[in-house]
Enzyme design. Structure first.
Site, PDB file in Angstrom:
ATOM      1  N   ASN A  10      69.182 -32.350  35.317  1.00 14.75           N
ATOM      2  CA  ASN A  10      70.611 -32.057  35.180  1.00 14.75           C
ATOM      3  C   ASN A  10      71.051 -32.536  33.796  1.00 14.75           C
ATOM      4  O   ASN A  10      71.216 -33.727  33.577  1.00 14.75           O
ATOM      5  CB  ASN A  10      71.387 -32.766  36.290  1.00 14.75           C
ATOM      6  CG  ASN A  10      72.879 -32.488  36.229  1.00 14.75           C
ATOM      7  OD1 ASN A  10      73.336 -31.674  35.432  1.00 14.75           O
ATOM      8  ND2 ASN A  10      73.633 -33.172  37.085  1.00 14.75           N
ATOM      9  N   LYS A  12      73.834 -32.116  32.428  1.00 12.57           N
ATOM     10  CA  LYS A  12      75.266 -32.484  32.440  1.00 12.57           C
ATOM     11  C   LYS A  12      75.961 -31.933  31.185  1.00 12.57           C
ATOM     12  O   LYS A  12      75.595 -30.852  30.722  1.00 12.57           O
ATOM     13  CB  LYS A  12      75.429 -34.003  32.603  1.00 12.57           C
ATOM     14  CG  LYS A  12      74.699 -34.516  33.854  1.00 12.57           C
ATOM     15  CD  LYS A  12      75.037 -35.930  34.230  1.00 12.57           C
ATOM     16  CE  LYS A  12      74.225 -36.350  35.446  1.00 12.57           C
ATOM     17  NZ  LYS A  12      74.554 -37.707  35.905  1.00 12.57           N
ATOM     18  N   HIS A  94      77.698 -32.129  43.224  1.00 10.54           N
ATOM     19  CA  HIS A  94      77.276 -33.337  42.501  1.00 10.54           C
ATOM     20  C   HIS A  94      78.395 -34.371  42.578  1.00 10.54           C
ATOM     21  O   HIS A  94      79.574 -34.024  42.587  1.00 10.54           O
ATOM     22  CB  HIS A  94      76.953 -33.000  41.038  1.00 10.54           C
ATOM     23  CG  HIS A  94      76.267 -34.126  40.337  1.00 10.54           C
ATOM     24  ND1 HIS A  94      76.951 -35.207  39.820  1.00 10.54           N
ATOM     25  CD2 HIS A  94      74.948 -34.364  40.099  1.00 10.54           C
ATOM     26  CE1 HIS A  94      76.077 -36.057  39.288  1.00 10.54           C
ATOM     27  NE2 HIS A  94      74.864 -35.569  39.442  1.00 10.54           N
ATOM     28  N   GLU A  96      79.718 -36.199  40.507  1.00  6.47           N
ATOM     29  CA  GLU A  96      80.734 -36.111  39.445  1.00  6.47           C
ATOM     30  C   GLU A  96      81.742 -35.003  39.755  1.00  6.47           C
ATOM     31  O   GLU A  96      82.929 -35.127  39.448  1.00  6.47           O
ATOM     32  CB  GLU A  96      80.045 -35.890  38.087  1.00  6.47           C
ATOM     33  CG  GLU A  96      79.349 -37.171  37.611  1.00  6.47           C
ATOM     34  CD  GLU A  96      78.071 -36.934  36.819  1.00  6.47           C
ATOM     35  OE1 GLU A  96      77.883 -35.818  36.293  1.00  6.47           O
ATOM     36  OE2 GLU A  96      77.251 -37.876  36.752  1.00  6.47           O
ATOM     37  N   GLU A 164      71.728 -38.484  46.180  1.00  6.82           N
ATOM     38  CA  GLU A 164      71.993 -39.269  44.974  1.00  6.82           C
ATOM     39  C   GLU A 164      73.007 -40.363  45.285  1.00  6.82           C
ATOM     40  O   GLU A 164      74.207 -40.091  45.329  1.00  6.82           O
ATOM     41  CB  GLU A 164      72.581 -38.369  43.880  1.00  6.82           C
ATOM     42  CG  GLU A 164      71.651 -37.274  43.419  1.00  6.82           C
ATOM     43  CD  GLU A 164      72.046 -36.776  42.036  1.00  6.82           C
ATOM     44  OE1 GLU A 164      71.282 -37.028  41.100  1.00  6.82           O
ATOM     45  OE2 GLU A 164      73.114 -36.171  41.884  1.00  6.82           O
ATOM     46  N   GLY A 170      73.246 -42.978  36.565  1.00  8.56           N
ATOM     47  CA  GLY A 170      73.609 -43.360  35.198  1.00  8.56           C
ATOM     48  C   GLY A 170      73.904 -44.835  35.020  1.00  8.56           C
ATOM     49  O   GLY A 170      74.369 -45.268  33.979  1.00  8.56           O
ATOM     50  N   SER A 210      69.105 -42.519  38.367  1.00 10.06           N
ATOM     51  CA  SER A 210      68.344 -43.331  37.411  1.00 10.06           C
ATOM     52  C   SER A 210      66.829 -43.218  37.600  1.00 10.06           C
ATOM     53  O   SER A 210      66.104 -44.208  37.556  1.00 10.06           O
ATOM     54  CB  SER A 210      68.803 -44.796  37.460  1.00 10.06           C
ATOM     55  OG  SER A 210      70.177 -44.891  37.093  1.00 10.06           O
TER      56      SER A 210
END
Length: 247
Positions: A10, A12, A94, A96, A164, A170, A210
């Site tokens: 991904n 992003k 996702h 985010e 996730e 991250g 991560s």
């Protein structure tokens, strides 16, 4: 049954034609495990660029799409547009999208339904926040998110489920292989009870949060971890090591 290992990158909101072009050259010339399915999630404006330049053995995904084919939805893209660029996958739900852009379980479910009806493969993401894990509600949260997706899936062969944990994305904190395996195993049990035995045995449940060249082998050796959705490391040459985690 050993499922075909799936590694998604991904990207992003990162990269430009120069840096992504360099990454694409690295991937095209790398020795990649034939037994692993690889898909790169490119920013919308670079979908065409990625698909035109990446080797055919590497898939491309959009990072989001809307729930209808066309219309007055400024700033959105539809599955039919994604397919028109030769792209076969989309990442939906996702964290985010959920937590930065406020997408609800219901909206994500509608997007999943429309993407699948349009013939795209879907990488559907679920995962709990740190406070939810600390409150002991991980299962409750991920089951509810999975239910909203499952209610909208007729053909599971086109779906990859990505677990996730939000606290690991991250942050440099990775779920331990044991933590990842525990949730993946429970998700498979949930699928067995709420979808079907056949789907539970055949759906790939991949881990994101991560993932690096250093921890991918141990994570990838867990029974119910069928691959990865990789963030930051997918923009670096070590992505090749992650793709080859099972080699």
């Amino acid at each position: 049954m050993v499922l075909k290992f799936f590694v998604g990158g991904n990207w992003k909101m990162n990269g430009d034609k120069k840096s992504l072009g360099d990454l694409i050259t690295t991937l095209n010339t790398a020795s990649l495990n034939d037994e692993t399915e690889v898909v790169c999630g490119a920013p919308t404006v670079y979908l065409d660029f990625a698909r035109s330049n990446l080797d055919a053995r590497i898939g491309v995904a959009a990072q989001n799409c809307y729930k209808v084919a066309k219309g007055a939805f400024t700033g959105e893209i539809s599955p039919v547009m994604i397919k028109d660029c030769g792209v076969e996958w989309v990442i939906l739900g996702h964290s985010e999208r959920r937590h930065v852009f406020g997408e609800s379980d219901e909206l994500i479910g509608q997007k999943v339904a429309h993407a699948l009806e349009s013939g795209l493969g879907v990488i559907a993401c679920i995962g709990e926040k740190l406070e939810e894990r600390e409150a002991g509600t991980t299962e409750e949260v991920v089951y509810a998110q999975t239910q909203a997706i499952a209610d909208n899936v007729k053909d599971w062969s086109k779906v990859v489920l990505a677990y996730e944990p939000v606290w690991a994305i991250g942050t440099g904190k990775t779920a331990s292989p044991e933590q990842a395996q525990e949730v993946h195993e429970k998700l498979r049990e949930w699928m067995r009870a709420n979808v079907s035995e056949a789907v539970a045995d055949s759906v790939r449940i991949i881990y994101g949060g991560s993932v690096t060249g250093a921890n991918c082998k141990e994570l990838g050796s867990q029974n119910d971890v069928d691959g990865f959705l990789v963030g930051g490391a997918s923009l670096k040459p070590e992505f090749v090591d992650i793709i080859n985690a099972r080699a």
